[in-house]
Scaffold this motif. Structure first.
Motif, PDB file in Angstrom:
ATOM      1  N   MET A   9       0.834  -1.238  -0.108  1.00 47.05           N
ATOM      2  CA  MET A   9       0.052   0.109   0.101  1.00 47.05           C
ATOM      3  C   MET A   9       0.879   1.208  -0.057  1.00 47.05           C
ATOM      4  O   MET A   9       1.995   1.152   0.308  1.00 47.05           O
ATOM      5  N   PRO A  10       0.398   2.563  -0.485  1.00 45.67           N
ATOM      6  CA  PRO A  10       1.172   3.537  -0.528  1.00 45.67           C
ATOM      7  C   PRO A  10       1.573   3.851   0.783  1.00 45.67           C
ATOM      8  O   PRO A  10       0.780   4.048   1.650  1.00 45.67           O
ATOM      9  N   ARG A  11       2.533   4.579   1.059  1.00 48.14           N
ATOM     10  CA  ARG A  11       2.877   5.469   2.313  1.00 48.14           C
ATOM     11  C   ARG A  11       1.952   6.392   2.698  1.00 48.14           C
ATOM     12  O   ARG A  11       1.558   7.044   1.944  1.00 48.14           O
ATOM     13  N   GLY A  12       1.551   6.252   3.904  1.00 46.98           N
ATOM     14  CA  GLY A  12       0.383   7.117   4.404  1.00 46.98           C
ATOM     15  C   GLY A  12      -0.847   6.332   4.248  1.00 46.98           C
ATOM     16  O   GLY A  12      -2.161   7.212   4.882  1.00 46.98           O
ATOM     17  N   TRP A  13      -1.119   5.261   3.779  1.00 48.32           N
ATOM     18  CA  TRP A  13      -2.328   4.448   3.711  1.00 48.32           C
ATOM     19  C   TRP A  13      -2.881   4.461   5.214  1.00 48.32           C
ATOM     20  O   TRP A  13      -2.136   4.206   6.056  1.00 48.32           O
ATOM     21  N   PRO A  14      -4.056   4.815   5.669  1.00 47.99           N
ATOM     22  CA  PRO A  14      -4.447   4.641   6.966  1.00 47.99           C
ATOM     23  C   PRO A  14      -4.669   3.331   7.555  1.00 47.99           C
ATOM     24  O   PRO A  14      -5.216   2.487   6.765  1.00 47.99           O
ATOM     25  N   ALA A  15      -4.046   3.108   8.578  1.00 52.83           N
ATOM     26  CA  ALA A  15      -3.911   1.680   9.154  1.00 52.83           C
ATOM     27  C   ALA A  15      -5.260   1.221   9.228  1.00 52.83           C
ATOM     28  O   ALA A  15      -5.494  -0.127   9.302  1.00 52.83           O
ATOM     29  N   GLN A  18      -8.682  -1.205   5.235  1.00 51.58           N
ATOM     30  CA  GLN A  18      -8.316  -2.543   4.570  1.00 51.58           C
ATOM     31  C   GLN A  18      -7.425  -2.061   3.302  1.00 51.58           C
ATOM     32  O   GLN A  18      -7.702  -1.223   2.631  1.00 51.58           O
ATOM     33  N   PRO A  19      -6.546  -3.130   2.905  1.00 45.67           N
ATOM     34  CA  PRO A  19      -5.799  -2.924   1.598  1.00 45.67           C
ATOM     35  C   PRO A  19      -6.519  -2.898   0.497  1.00 45.67           C
ATOM     36  O   PRO A  19      -7.740  -3.578   0.566  1.00 45.67           O
ATOM     37  N   LEU A  20      -6.330  -2.177  -0.645  1.00 46.64           N
ATOM     38  CA  LEU A  20      -6.949  -2.128  -1.858  1.00 46.64           C
ATOM     39  C   LEU A  20      -7.107  -3.820  -2.295  1.00 46.64           C
ATOM     40  O   LEU A  20      -6.205  -4.338  -2.195  1.00 46.64           O
ATOM     41  N   ARG A 115      -8.335   9.201  -3.800  1.00 43.30           N
ATOM     42  CA  ARG A 115      -7.956   8.622  -4.979  1.00 43.30           C
ATOM     43  C   ARG A 115      -8.382   7.265  -5.499  1.00 43.30           C
ATOM     44  O   ARG A 115      -8.516   6.775  -6.681  1.00 43.30           O
ATOM     45  N   ALA A 116      -8.067   6.289  -4.562  1.00 47.86           N
ATOM     46  CA  ALA A 116      -8.500   4.797  -4.661  1.00 47.86           C
ATOM     47  C   ALA A 116      -9.997   4.746  -4.788  1.00 47.86           C
ATOM     48  O   ALA A 116     -10.234   4.014  -5.857  1.00 47.86           O
ATOM     49  N   LEU A 117     -10.869   5.610  -4.486  1.00 41.18           N
ATOM     50  CA  LEU A 117     -12.175   5.330  -4.698  1.00 41.18           C
ATOM     51  C   LEU A 117     -12.399   5.821  -5.926  1.00 41.18           C
ATOM     52  O   LEU A 117     -13.382   5.346  -6.707  1.00 41.18           O
ATOM     53  N   ARG A 118     -11.672   6.620  -6.667  1.00 43.84           N
ATOM     54  CA  ARG A 118     -11.995   6.935  -7.965  1.00 43.84           C
ATOM     55  C   ARG A 118     -11.340   6.003  -8.933  1.00 43.84           C
ATOM     56  O   ARG A 118     -11.674   6.181 -10.041  1.00 43.84           O
ATOM     57  N   GLY A 119     -10.592   5.031  -8.431  1.00 46.35           N
ATOM     58  CA  GLY A 119     -10.178   4.070  -9.355  1.00 46.35           C
ATOM     59  C   GLY A 119      -8.707   4.449  -9.725  1.00 46.35           C
ATOM     60  O   GLY A 119      -8.225   3.709 -10.417  1.00 46.35           O
ATOM     61  N   GLU A 120      -8.090   5.586  -9.227  1.00 48.77           N
ATOM     62  CA  GLU A 120      -6.685   5.834  -9.556  1.00 48.77           C
ATOM     63  C   GLU A 120      -5.497   4.896  -9.269  1.00 48.77           C
ATOM     64  O   GLU A 120      -5.888   4.158  -7.926  1.00 48.77           O
ATOM     65  N   ALA A 121      -4.695   4.620  -9.912  1.00 51.23           N
ATOM     66  CA  ALA A 121      -3.603   3.837  -9.463  1.00 51.23           C
ATOM     67  C   ALA A 121      -2.752   4.504  -8.498  1.00 51.23           C
ATOM     68  O   ALA A 121      -2.490   5.773  -8.550  1.00 51.23           O
ATOM     69  N   LEU A 122      -2.363   3.836  -7.424  1.00 56.30           N
ATOM     70  CA  LEU A 122      -1.727   4.284  -6.286  1.00 56.30           C
ATOM     71  C   LEU A 122      -0.397   3.692  -6.251  1.00 56.30           C
ATOM     72  O   LEU A 122      -0.069   2.574  -6.614  1.00 56.30           O
ATOM     73  N   THR A 123       0.853   4.265  -6.170  1.00 55.72           N
ATOM     74  CA  THR A 123       2.271   4.147  -6.082  1.00 55.72           C
ATOM     75  C   THR A 123       2.276   3.015  -4.706  1.00 55.72           C
ATOM     76  O   THR A 123       2.156   3.930  -3.637  1.00 55.72           O
ATOM     77  N   PRO A 124       2.593   1.854  -4.777  1.00 52.10           N
ATOM     78  CA  PRO A 124       2.684   1.206  -3.516  1.00 52.10           C
ATOM     79  C   PRO A 124       4.146   1.658  -2.924  1.00 52.10           C
ATOM     80  O   PRO A 124       5.210   2.130  -3.307  1.00 52.10           O
ATOM     81  N   ARG A 125       4.205   1.367  -1.445  1.00 52.78           N
ATOM     82  CA  ARG A 125       5.347   1.836  -0.732  1.00 52.78           C
ATOM     83  C   ARG A 125       6.323   0.818  -1.189  1.00 52.78           C
ATOM     84  O   ARG A 125       6.069  -0.310  -1.540  1.00 52.78           O
TER      85      ARG A 125
END
Length: 126
Positions: A9-15, A18-20, A115-125
């Protein structure tokens, strides 16, 4: 498997979200976003039924909180120096710095969830 996904998951994803890709990530995102906004927003069913709308509201709220903390930090001496002891102002500055960091992290996390809810790709940590 979930632990491996969580590491990606990207850095800063809330604990608390749950993971995407997990079955209930959106439900956990809604629950977390409802914790970010003031409690009275929970009574508005439209926000619970529309996660992206809730995320937009949370983004605005979190951003306003960050700006409010910054403004308070900048102005506390001028506003209160003649009315409270210096140690109180020093304590307030510490509180603003501490909570400001937390608020800024929350604001960034809200942005990631939106961004995840919009379906954007997120850069994993890494």
């Amino acid at each position: 498997m979930v632990e491996q996904t969580a590491r990606r998951m990207p850095r800063g994803w809330p604990a608390d979200v749950q993971p995407l890709g997990s079955d209930d990530w959106q439900e956990s995102a809604v629950a977390w976003l409802l914790e970010v906004v003031p409690p009275r927003y929970r009574k508005h069913a439209v926000l619970r039924r529309n996660p992206l709308a809730l995320a937009a509201l949370a983004r605005h709220h979190a951003g306003a909180c960050v700006e409010g903390a910054r403004q308070g930090y900048r102005s506390v001496r001028a506003e209160l120096s003649e009315r409270v002891p210096a140690h109180v102002i020093d304590g307030m500055l510490v509180a603003y710095r501490t909570e400001g960091k937390r608020l800024a992290a929350t604001s960034r996390a809200v942005g990631l969830v939106e961004r995840a809810l919009r379906g954007e790709a997120l850069t994993p940590r890494a």
